[in-house]
Each structure stands twice: as C-alpha cells, then as structure tokens.
Scaffold this active site. Structure first.
Site, PDB file in Angstrom:
ATOM      1  N   ASP A 107       0.818  -1.201   0.000  1.00  0.00           N
ATOM      2  CA  ASP A 107       0.000   0.000   0.000  1.00  0.00           C
ATOM      3  C   ASP A 107       0.852   1.252   0.000  1.00  0.00           C
ATOM      4  O   ASP A 107       1.619   1.487   0.927  1.00  0.00           O
ATOM      5  CB  ASP A 107      -0.905  -0.007   1.234  1.00  0.00           C
ATOM      6  CG  ASP A 107      -1.784   1.212   1.316  1.00  0.00           C
ATOM      7  OD1 ASP A 107      -2.170   1.745   0.256  1.00  0.00           O
ATOM      8  OD2 ASP A 107      -2.093   1.653   2.431  1.00  0.00           O
ATOM      9  N   ASP A 310      -2.625   6.105  -5.728  1.00  0.00           N
ATOM     10  CA  ASP A 310      -2.712   5.182  -4.601  1.00  0.00           C
ATOM     11  C   ASP A 310      -2.895   3.750  -5.080  1.00  0.00           C
ATOM     12  O   ASP A 310      -3.910   3.408  -5.687  1.00  0.00           O
ATOM     13  CB  ASP A 310      -3.876   5.580  -3.691  1.00  0.00           C
ATOM     14  CG  ASP A 310      -4.042   4.626  -2.519  1.00  0.00           C
ATOM     15  OD1 ASP A 310      -3.035   4.035  -2.090  1.00  0.00           O
ATOM     16  OD2 ASP A 310      -5.172   4.473  -2.034  1.00  0.00           O
TER      17      ASP A 310
END
Length: 488
Positions: A107, A310
């Site tokens: 992430d 992201d």
C-alpha cells in the site's frame, strides 16, 4: 490505504542513496492466483457486478518497461517469479531466522509494515482453497526468530512513550481504521527481511515493523496476513532499505490487466519516461501530483487540482467539479445506450454492450500533469456481467469523491504503466509498458517458500463484441481499503 498522523514521528533518518533495486511478485486479493492459494470461499467472481460492488465498498470504507541497465534487480529471497511486471497487490515476503513467508498486502497510502504476531483467535490462520484444501497462514513469533529484537520505549522510533511502564518496556503501537471496529494493535520489533539479487546473492536488511497482536474488524473478513506501507516516511520499508544500503530511494510498480505483477525497489526508471513533480499538497507522505488540465475525447477542460496515486484504491475517485466535467463529457461521446439507473451498480455511467459496440468509438481520457507531461489512460472502462447474467455492460470506472477533499488516481487508471516513485528526486514517473518482463528468480531456501501460485488465467472475452474485453483485473482492490490513522 491512507494513513494519517503520528507514525511520522517514528523517524529513522534518511541515509544516502545507493544503487540497487529489489523486486518481487505481487497479486491482488480477488485475483485467481490468490484465490487458488488462499481459496475463493466467500469471494465474488472476478468480472461480476458483485465483484465491483465489493471493490467499491472497500474503497468507500477506506476513504479518508525498460529497466536501467545500471540498476541491479533484486527480489525477495523466497524466490517469487517476476515474469510479469503487473498488477500490484500482494507479495510473498520472508522475514526472520529461520525465514517465514507472509502474504503481505502492499500500500502506497500508508507507511507502517505490520505482521500478525503472537495473536490468539483474532488472527486469521488459514483459508480454504477452491478445491476444499485449507492453506495455513504463518503467524510471526519474535521468540522463534533468532534475528528478532524488540524496540523499547526509549527508542526514537517509539511514538507512544506516554503509555510505557518503563523506558525499557516494549514500544506499543495502535492503528485504528475508519471502517467500524477495524484496528491493529501490538508492539514494534526489528528483524531481517530477506532479499537477493538475480544471481542469488543475499541482500538482507534489518527493518522495524509492527508485531500485530490483535486485528479486528475487516481483518477478520479479508484475512490479512500483513500490510506493507510504501508511503514517504522514515518508518516505511523503502526508507529502511535505503538505510540498510541495499537500495536507492525509489521504487517502481507496473500494473497489468491480468492481476499479477512485481514491484522493484531502487528502480529510478528510464531516461525516456515522463515525469511530474510530487506536489506534497495533500500530505508530504503521499504520492500526490498536480493536474493542470484533462481531455475527454475532443474536449479539453482547463483546470487545476491535486490527485494522489494510490496503489490501494481499485478505481479512480474525483471530487467536484472535476467528476461531473469528466463523466458528462464522456457520456456525451458514447454511442451506446446507457444502463437504467434502477440497476444496482457502483458506477453512475454504464452502457449496454451490443453487437455494434466498439471500444475504438469510446472517448479517450488523458491528464496533463504539472510540467506539461501527458498521462493517457489506457482504458477508463470496466466490463462485467449483470447479476442475472442476461447481458453485459461497460462502465466508466470513476466515482464521485464525497468523503475527502482530494481526488485519487486508482489502479484502473494505472493499468499498463510502469509507475516510478522517485522519492529522492520527489517525482512521479511513468512509461507505457506491457508489464510482461521476465526474470525467473529462484529462491535459495524452500523453508520460506509459500504454496505455488496458479498461472494467470486468460481474461474472459465478450461474445457480443470482439472490441470490448473484460478488464476485471485492471481495477482490483487492495486487500483492505479504508483510511487508517495512528491514535496516540
């Protein structure tokens, strides 16, 4: 997942950059590879409407190729193949002595790396495969790793000193997530993460990470076996690899439509890649950039806004007025009939596929970044079956952002790009790639090797039109998608 606050206080200090890169194979939570290893029990079928509804649900919950020849490619020592630089979601990471493997979610929107550790019933210990076989997931135990050491409360890395009994107590951490009841708590530890070069030369590094003794909420549902934060922060793994002298302060990811991929640490990209500076407007820890205009078909919209790239978000989210400007101009140029709003779809602009549907007739989408570089979206649509299977539709995979004041470029807009996160130069680079590089690494030890992952299956084709193919893997969601923050 975006992580706010106080982990930034855990400063490791930057070290001078060195040449070298690290890479490993990655898989997303709903991919066929992971479902084969961990099982598909309770998971939606890839390409179905329920699949995308699940992706968007987790997105909402978490709101908040050419290599440089001078770079050394390095993989995780457990030996994952990197035959395709593709869709980033999971990596088989090996930690400790003796080494244990963990199926870790990756992430760029958070910084802390944590593993399930010394936990009881709160840890997910196994999952059922599609064939009914149960696969055991490893749980990290510091006492069983000869290279493990604790991080004490007098360490500069300890942000919760006010909760310590004494300066030599184990440093605690607690991360709460926006999704109701979702949190991870435990203590900070140090141990070895195992890496190796293409030739098999060991490149191990000591890192600090969370020993998560309790995981609640969504962690029970999605069986997280660890999260590796890749944001711009000293506590993040990329920074610690720099400090250890095994990689320079940059890494790249390449996202393909097949749900499989690699991430390469130390990769600064190539001289012919396009670039834009990181703006730091949203947060210094995020990979956010300034978009000066965008184009939908033949219509150019002059505007300026900030968006974050992201890896933990499945689809792209835009705030107003940019959402309406992009979606409306897209809709006005689409020749196919729009799906009735009565159909339960996470997307607002969906269209019925017929025998005359042709992807070449759909409007293109591109962004102009600060500095003038163009970022062309390979395909802004997703294709899936309706719930009853009576027909197929394609949707503009963009959602209106109402839970935050910034936009997010999700994985569906990164497909077929090699994205370079050059933290040292503070730039985001990109280059078109088929994400199909092959290296075929072989790990030096079988003790840490996880179960073999199944080969990537071919995408399901649309029988009504040879021009529109399902892009299921192009926007698959990170294992857990919600805002996280550290509570002091």
């Amino acid at each position: 997942m975006f992580q706010f606050g106080f982990l930034c206080a855990m400063s490791l200090g930057l070290a001078s950059s060195v040449s070298g890169s690290l890479s490993f194979e990655i898989h997303h939570r709903f991919s066929e590879q992971v479902k084969t290893v961990l099982g598909g029990h309770g998971l939606p079928e890839m390409g179905s409407l329920d699949y995308y509804k699940a992706l968007v649900h987790r997105d909402r919950g978490r709101q908040l190729t050419s290599n440089n020849n001078n770079q050394t490619t390095i993989s995780f020592a457990q030996g994952n193949s990197t035959e395709e630089i593709s869709f980033l979601h999971y990596a088989n990471v090996t930690i400790g002595t003796p080494a244990q493997w963990f199926l870790v979610a990756l992430d760029t929107g958070s910084d802390l790396f944590w593993l399930p550790c010394n936990c009881n019933s709160t840890c997910v210990r196994s999952m059922e495969t599609d064939q009914g076989e149960r696969i055991k997931l490893n749980i990290y135990n510091p006492s069983k790793s000869k290279s493990s050491s604790k991080v004490t409360c007098n360490s500069t890395l300890c942000a919760l000193r006010n909760r310590c009994i004494s300066p030599v107590s184990d440093c605690p951490y607690r991360i709460r997530y926006l999704s109701p009841g979702s949190k991870s708590t435990g203590v900070l530890v140090e141990d070895v993460i195992h890496m190796s070069t293409e030739e098999g030369e060991a490149r191990d590094a000591r890192i600090t990470f969370g020993c998560s003794e309790s995981q609640l909420g969504l962690f029970k549902e999605v069986a997280v076996n660890g999260i590796m934060g890749l944001a711009i922060a000293d506590i993040a793994v990329p920074n610690m690899l720099v400090k250890a002298g095994v990689a320079s302060d940059s890494f790249s990811m390449c996202f393909g439509p097949n749900g499989k991929g690699t991430i390469s640490f130390g990769d600064k990209g190539s001289s012919d890649q396009l670039e834009t500076p990181l703006s730091g407007t949203i947060s210094p820890m995020f990979y956010d950039v300034s978009i000066t205009k965008f184009k939908v078909g033949k219509v150019t919209v002059d505007t300026e806004f900030t968006a974050t790239f992201d890896s933990g978000t499945a689809v792209t989210w835009l705030i107003e007025p940019y959402y309406t400007a992009l979606t409306t101009n897209f809709h006005l140029s689409v020749p196919d009939r729009r799906l009735s709003k009565s159909v339960d779809s996470p997307f607002e602009f969906c269209y019925i596929i017929t025998s005359t549907s042709d992807e070449d007739k759909l409007p293109s989408v591109s962004f102009e970044m600060k500095g003038g570089a163009a970022y062309d979206v390979f395909s802004p649509i997703l294709v899936f079956d309706t719930s009853d299977g009576s027909f197929q539709v394609y949707c503009l995979a963009v959602l209106k952002q109402v839970n935050a004041d910034f936009s997010i470029i999700g994985q569906n807009f990164m497909t077929n790009y090699r994205i370079v996160h050059d933290r040292e130069r503070r730039i985001l680079g990109w280059k078109k790639s088929n994400c199909n590089d092959t290296n075929g690494f072989t790990g030096p030890t079988a003790l840490a090797k996880p179960p073999s992952l199944a080969p990537t299956s071919s995408p399901r084709t649309i029988n009504l039109s040879s021009r529109l193919n399902p892009l299921a893997a192009a926007s698959s969601l990170f294992i857990i998608c919600f805002i996280s923050f550290v509570s002091l």
